[in-house]
Write a protein that holds these residues in place. Sequence first.
Motif, PDB file in Angstrom:
ATOM      1  N   ILE A 109      -1.256  41.995 -44.232  1.00 51.25           N
ATOM      2  CA  ILE A 109      -1.689  41.427 -42.954  1.00 51.25           C
ATOM      3  C   ILE A 109      -1.845  39.910 -43.044  1.00 51.25           C
ATOM      4  O   ILE A 109      -1.957  39.234 -42.013  1.00 51.25           O
ATOM      5  N   LYS A 114      -2.390  33.703 -37.907  1.00 58.48           N
ATOM      6  CA  LYS A 114      -3.839  33.716 -38.074  1.00 58.48           C
ATOM      7  C   LYS A 114      -4.595  33.981 -36.773  1.00 58.48           C
ATOM      8  O   LYS A 114      -5.772  34.340 -36.799  1.00 58.48           O
ATOM      9  N   SER A 116      -4.015  36.367 -34.780  1.00 56.31           N
ATOM     10  CA  SER A 116      -3.774  37.761 -34.410  1.00 56.31           C
ATOM     11  C   SER A 116      -5.063  38.463 -33.986  1.00 56.31           C
ATOM     12  O   SER A 116      -6.149  38.205 -34.517  1.00 56.31           O
ATOM     13  N   ASN A 117      -4.937  39.370 -33.022  1.00 58.98           N
ATOM     14  CA  ASN A 117      -6.050  40.191 -32.547  1.00 58.98           C
ATOM     15  C   ASN A 117      -6.083  41.463 -33.403  1.00 58.98           C
ATOM     16  O   ASN A 117      -5.276  42.374 -33.223  1.00 58.98           O
ATOM     17  N   TRP A 118      -7.039  41.530 -34.346  1.00 52.63           N
ATOM     18  CA  TRP A 118      -7.044  42.633 -35.302  1.00 52.63           C
ATOM     19  C   TRP A 118      -7.351  43.969 -34.659  1.00 52.63           C
ATOM     20  O   TRP A 118      -6.850  45.011 -35.106  1.00 52.63           O
ATOM     21  N   ASN A 119      -8.172  43.991 -33.639  1.00 53.62           N
ATOM     22  CA  ASN A 119      -8.454  45.256 -32.949  1.00 53.62           C
ATOM     23  C   ASN A 119      -7.198  45.789 -32.273  1.00 53.62           C
ATOM     24  O   ASN A 119      -6.924  46.994 -32.302  1.00 53.62           O
ATOM     25  N   ILE A 121      -4.129  45.188 -33.227  1.00 57.25           N
ATOM     26  CA  ILE A 121      -3.218  45.635 -34.284  1.00 57.25           C
ATOM     27  C   ILE A 121      -3.640  47.006 -34.805  1.00 57.25           C
ATOM     28  O   ILE A 121      -2.810  47.892 -35.022  1.00 57.25           O
ATOM     29  N   ARG A 122      -4.952  47.201 -34.992  1.00 52.81           N
ATOM     30  CA  ARG A 122      -5.443  48.492 -35.486  1.00 52.81           C
ATOM     31  C   ARG A 122      -5.126  49.598 -34.474  1.00 52.81           C
ATOM     32  O   ARG A 122      -4.689  50.690 -34.860  1.00 52.81           O
ATOM     33  N   LEU A 141      -6.616  47.997 -42.604  1.00 51.08           N
ATOM     34  CA  LEU A 141      -5.721  46.843 -42.682  1.00 51.08           C
ATOM     35  C   LEU A 141      -6.140  45.976 -43.865  1.00 51.08           C
ATOM     36  O   LEU A 141      -7.315  45.633 -43.995  1.00 51.08           O
ATOM     37  N   GLN A 148      -8.150  40.772 -48.933  1.00 54.40           N
ATOM     38  CA  GLN A 148      -8.692  40.981 -47.590  1.00 54.40           C
ATOM     39  C   GLN A 148      -8.748  42.475 -47.276  1.00 54.40           C
ATOM     40  O   GLN A 148      -7.754  43.187 -47.401  1.00 54.40           O
TER      41      GLN A 148
END
Length: 372
Positions: A109, A114, A116-119, A121-122, A141, A148
Motif C-alpha cells: 500500500i 499518499k 489515498s482514502n484508506w477506508n 480502499i478497504r 492493508l 505499515q
Amino acid sequence: MFDTEEVLRCEGCGAVLQLEDPGSVGYIPEAALNKIPVVCQRCFRIKNYNEMSSVTLNQDDFLKMLGSIANKKALVVHIVDVFDFEGSLIGGLQRFIGNNPVLLVVNKIDLLPKVSNWNRIRNWVQKQVKENGLKVAETVLVSARNNQGFDRVIDLVGRLREGRDVYVVGATNVGKSTFINRLIRDYSDLESELTVSQYPGTTLDLVEIPLEDGRSIIDTPGIVYRHRLTELLPKQYLKTVLPDKPLKPMIYQLNEGQTLFFGAMARFDFIKGERQSFTCYVSAGVKIHRTKLERADELYAEHKGELLTPPVLEDVEALPAWVKHNVRAKAGAETEVLISGLGWITVNNKSGADLVVHAPRGVKIAVRTPVL
C-alpha cells in the motif's frame, strides 16, 4: 563431505541442497556447505549480485504442495499485491485449502498515492473479494517493506491461528518473502532470512520458520501466473515495470480517436465518446506515448522497441502477439481498466466511452470500479 542420507535445505528458498547439477534446483558448491547461513548458489547470487535465475518450480509440483494444506489444521495468510489485485489473487484458493480460515493481507500500500482514502480502499478490497468468491476471516492493508499495518497483522495471526501452523501463500512478486522476513526479525530467533528478489520463483519449496509453541510459519513458493505481463517480460525489465515508489498519476485529456502506448507493452485506444480525461497509474519507468488512433498501427510497426520502449525490439518480437479487448465504460458508471502486471487506467468522466485495450495474448484485462 556431503552426507547423502541427511536432507539439507537452503535457508533462503527451501530447496533440497545437492552437489551434482549446477543447473538444477538446490545446487551448492561443496566449499559453501560450511558457511552460515547455508544457501544454494542461486540464492547466494540473487542476494549478493541481484543476479537472475532461470530455475523455477514445476507448476504441477506447486499445486500438489498447495493442495496438501487442505489436510492440515492451519491458518492461511494469502498475500496479494494492491498494484495488481486481480492478477495476484489466487483463483479457487478455497478448493486447495479446505475449511481452513484465510487472512487476506493486501501488501504494497506504500505504492498508492499518499492522499489515498484508506477506508474506501478497504471497502473496495472487500467488494472485490466477495465478487471473486473468496471467503476471508479478516482483511488487512499493509506495507511489509515500510512496516505499515504490521502490528495489526501480528494481532490477527495470534487471534486466528488458535495454535495452528501458518501457511503464507501468494503469487510471485507480491512481497511474500519480505513479509515473512518481518516475522522472522520480530518474532523468531532465527538468524537467517528468506531470499528476497524481484525475480519470479525465488522460493522453490516449503520454508518453515519455527514458533515458540512448537508450530511453524510456512512460506510456500509463489504461483507463476502467466496472465500477468510481468511473467511474460524478460526479467531485466521487472525493475522498470514494477514500481518501488508511490505512484504518480498521469492525467491525459483525450479526444475520441486518440491512443496511448505504454512502451511497447500495451496500447489504450479511445474509440468513441466526448472529450474527457483518463488517469494512468503505472511505474515511473514506463513511458507513455500519445498519438492519433489512425496512426497507431503504423507507429507501432515502425517504432516498437525504439521510440516505444521497454522492451527493446528483440524482446518485443519474443512476446505473444497483441490481442484486442473491447471495453465499454457505461454512462453514469465509474470505470477503471486493469492491465495485469502493468497498472490501470481510470476513466474520469461518467458520460460513457468505447475503448479498446491491446496487450500480449494471455494478459488479463479487468474492468472494475476505481480503487482510489
